[in-house]
Design a protein around this motif. Sequence first.
Motif, mmCIF file in Angstrom:
data_model
loop_
_atom_site.group_PDB
_atom_site.id
_atom_site.type_symbol
_atom_site.label_atom_id
_atom_site.label_comp_id
_atom_site.label_asym_id
_atom_site.label_seq_id
_atom_site.Cartn_x
_atom_site.Cartn_y
_atom_site.Cartn_z
ATOM 1 N N SER A 162 6.623 -8.436 -1.518
ATOM 2 C CA SER A 162 7.552 -8.722 -2.608
ATOM 3 C C SER A 162 7.815 -7.470 -3.440
ATOM 4 N N ASN A 163 6.823 -6.575 -3.552
ATOM 5 C CA ASN A 163 7.062 -5.286 -4.207
ATOM 6 C C ASN A 163 8.109 -4.487 -3.437
ATOM 7 N N ALA A 164 8.014 -4.512 -2.116
ATOM 8 C CA ALA A 164 8.976 -3.784 -1.287
ATOM 9 C C ALA A 164 10.377 -4.361 -1.447
ATOM 10 N N MET A 165 10.482 -5.693 -1.446
ATOM 11 C CA MET A 165 11.804 -6.316 -1.564
ATOM 12 C C MET A 165 12.372 -6.190 -2.972
ATOM 13 N N TYR A 166 11.513 -6.042 -3.973
ATOM 14 C CA TYR A 166 11.986 -5.839 -5.342
ATOM 15 C C TYR A 166 12.577 -4.439 -5.507
ATOM 16 N N HIS A 167 11.920 -3.445 -4.926
ATOM 17 C CA HIS A 167 12.385 -2.068 -5.076
ATOM 18 C C HIS A 167 13.568 -1.745 -4.174
ATOM 19 N N ASN A 168 13.727 -2.479 -3.098
ATOM 20 C CA ASN A 168 14.857 -2.268 -2.200
ATOM 21 C C ASN A 168 15.493 -3.623 -1.928
ATOM 22 N N ARG A 169 16.603 -3.897 -2.599
ATOM 23 C CA ARG A 169 17.248 -5.214 -2.513
ATOM 24 C C ARG A 169 17.835 -5.499 -1.129
ATOM 25 N N ASN A 170 18.144 -4.469 -0.350
ATOM 26 C CA ASN A 170 18.747 -4.666 0.970
ATOM 27 C C ASN A 170 17.708 -4.941 2.054
ATOM 28 N N LEU A 171 16.461 -4.980 1.686
ATOM 29 C CA LEU A 171 15.378 -5.120 2.647
ATOM 30 C C LEU A 171 15.159 -6.589 3.007
ATOM 31 N N SER A 172 14.943 -6.850 4.288
ATOM 32 C CA SER A 172 14.612 -8.205 4.724
ATOM 33 C C SER A 172 13.176 -8.226 5.241
ATOM 34 N N GLU A 173 12.645 -9.423 5.433
ATOM 35 C CA GLU A 173 11.258 -9.558 5.872
ATOM 36 C C GLU A 173 11.043 -9.026 7.284
ATOM 37 N N ASP A 174 12.098 -8.990 8.089
ATOM 38 C CA ASP A 174 11.966 -8.507 9.464
ATOM 39 C C ASP A 174 11.754 -7.001 9.535
ATOM 40 N N MET A 175 12.094 -6.292 8.470
ATOM 41 C CA MET A 175 11.995 -4.835 8.465
ATOM 42 C C MET A 175 10.667 -4.334 7.898
ATOM 43 N N ILE A 176 9.796 -5.245 7.445
ATOM 44 C CA ILE A 176 8.542 -4.850 6.801
ATOM 45 C C ILE A 176 7.396 -4.925 7.812
ATOM 46 N N PHE A 177 6.607 -3.860 7.861
ATOM 47 C CA PHE A 177 5.436 -3.790 8.733
ATOM 48 C C PHE A 177 4.220 -3.419 7.899
ATOM 49 N N ILE A 178 3.060 -3.894 8.307
ATOM 50 C CA ILE A 178 1.827 -3.595 7.585
ATOM 51 C C ILE A 178 1.249 -2.306 8.141
ATOM 52 N N ARG A 207 -21.300 -10.827 -4.168
ATOM 53 C CA ARG A 207 -20.466 -9.660 -3.898
ATOM 54 C C ARG A 207 -18.992 -9.977 -4.106
ATOM 55 N N SER A 208 -18.234 -8.937 -4.418
ATOM 56 C CA SER A 208 -16.781 -9.052 -4.515
ATOM 57 C C SER A 208 -16.171 -7.876 -3.767
ATOM 58 N N CYS A 209 -14.854 -7.911 -3.586
ATOM 59 C CA CYS A 209 -14.211 -6.846 -2.820
ATOM 60 C C CYS A 209 -12.888 -6.451 -3.462
ATOM 61 N N HIS A 210 -12.460 -5.241 -3.137
ATOM 62 C CA HIS A 210 -11.140 -4.741 -3.502
ATOM 63 C C HIS A 210 -10.336 -4.653 -2.208
ATOM 64 N N ILE A 211 -9.117 -5.201 -2.222
ATOM 65 C CA ILE A 211 -8.248 -5.148 -1.045
ATOM 66 C C ILE A 211 -7.031 -4.301 -1.384
ATOM 67 N N PHE A 212 -6.728 -3.327 -0.529
ATOM 68 C CA PHE A 212 -5.564 -2.459 -0.680
ATOM 69 C C PHE A 212 -4.677 -2.649 0.543
ATOM 70 N N VAL A 213 -3.418 -3.012 0.315
ATOM 71 C CA VAL A 213 -2.470 -3.227 1.410
ATOM 72 C C VAL A 213 -1.276 -2.316 1.196
ATOM 73 N N GLU A 214 -0.892 -1.608 2.256
ATOM 74 C CA GLU A 214 0.282 -0.747 2.217
ATOM 75 C C GLU A 214 1.242 -1.214 3.311
ATOM 76 N N VAL A 215 2.474 -1.505 2.919
ATOM 77 C CA VAL A 215 3.497 -1.900 3.884
ATOM 78 C C VAL A 215 4.572 -0.829 3.904
ATOM 79 N N TYR A 216 5.300 -0.773 4.997
ATOM 80 C CA TYR A 216 6.409 0.169 5.071
ATOM 81 C C TYR A 216 7.603 -0.515 5.701
ATOM 82 N N GLU A 217 8.758 0.038 5.409
ATOM 83 C CA GLU A 217 9.989 -0.505 5.969
ATOM 84 C C GLU A 217 10.463 0.401 7.082
ATOM 85 N N LYS A 218 10.950 -0.209 8.129
ATOM 86 C CA LYS A 218 11.560 0.554 9.208
ATOM 87 C C LYS A 218 13.053 0.321 9.126
#
Length: 120
Positions: free
Chosen positions: A60-76, A104-115
């Motif tokens: 959703s961060n990716a789609m907010y910053h780039n309005r022309n982006l669709s879910e099919d263009m996002i890769f993890i 215990r607890s954890c921190h999760i970091f996820v980076e996605v990119y658009e093609k």
Amino acid sequence: MFVNRRYTARGKNLPSSPKKVRPIADNIRGKPYSEAVAILCSMPNKCAKLLGKVVKSAASNAMYHNRNLSEDMIFIKTVMVDDGRRRRSVWPRARGRADRLVNRSCHIFVEVYEKMYGGE
């Protein structure tokens, strides 16, 4: 020429052990967003639900910053699971003894990119 833009999301101090989250993170690394969400929704683990929230936030961060982006263009691209805080408490036992509990607890970091295809 392909233009790759990266978008990130972090989940901090999530109530699950990193040892339990890492195998689930290995299943979705490098996959398309829609496939990763389908994998996470089909898993019965609590960890999959936590990881799914962070993945959806990154998308959703990716789609907010780039309005022309669709879910099919996002890769993890990256999924990192690190140790978070440890909450220590005491568990009373028989004869005045005590055992130590470590939550215990954890921190999760996820980076996605658009093609997408760039013009230059």
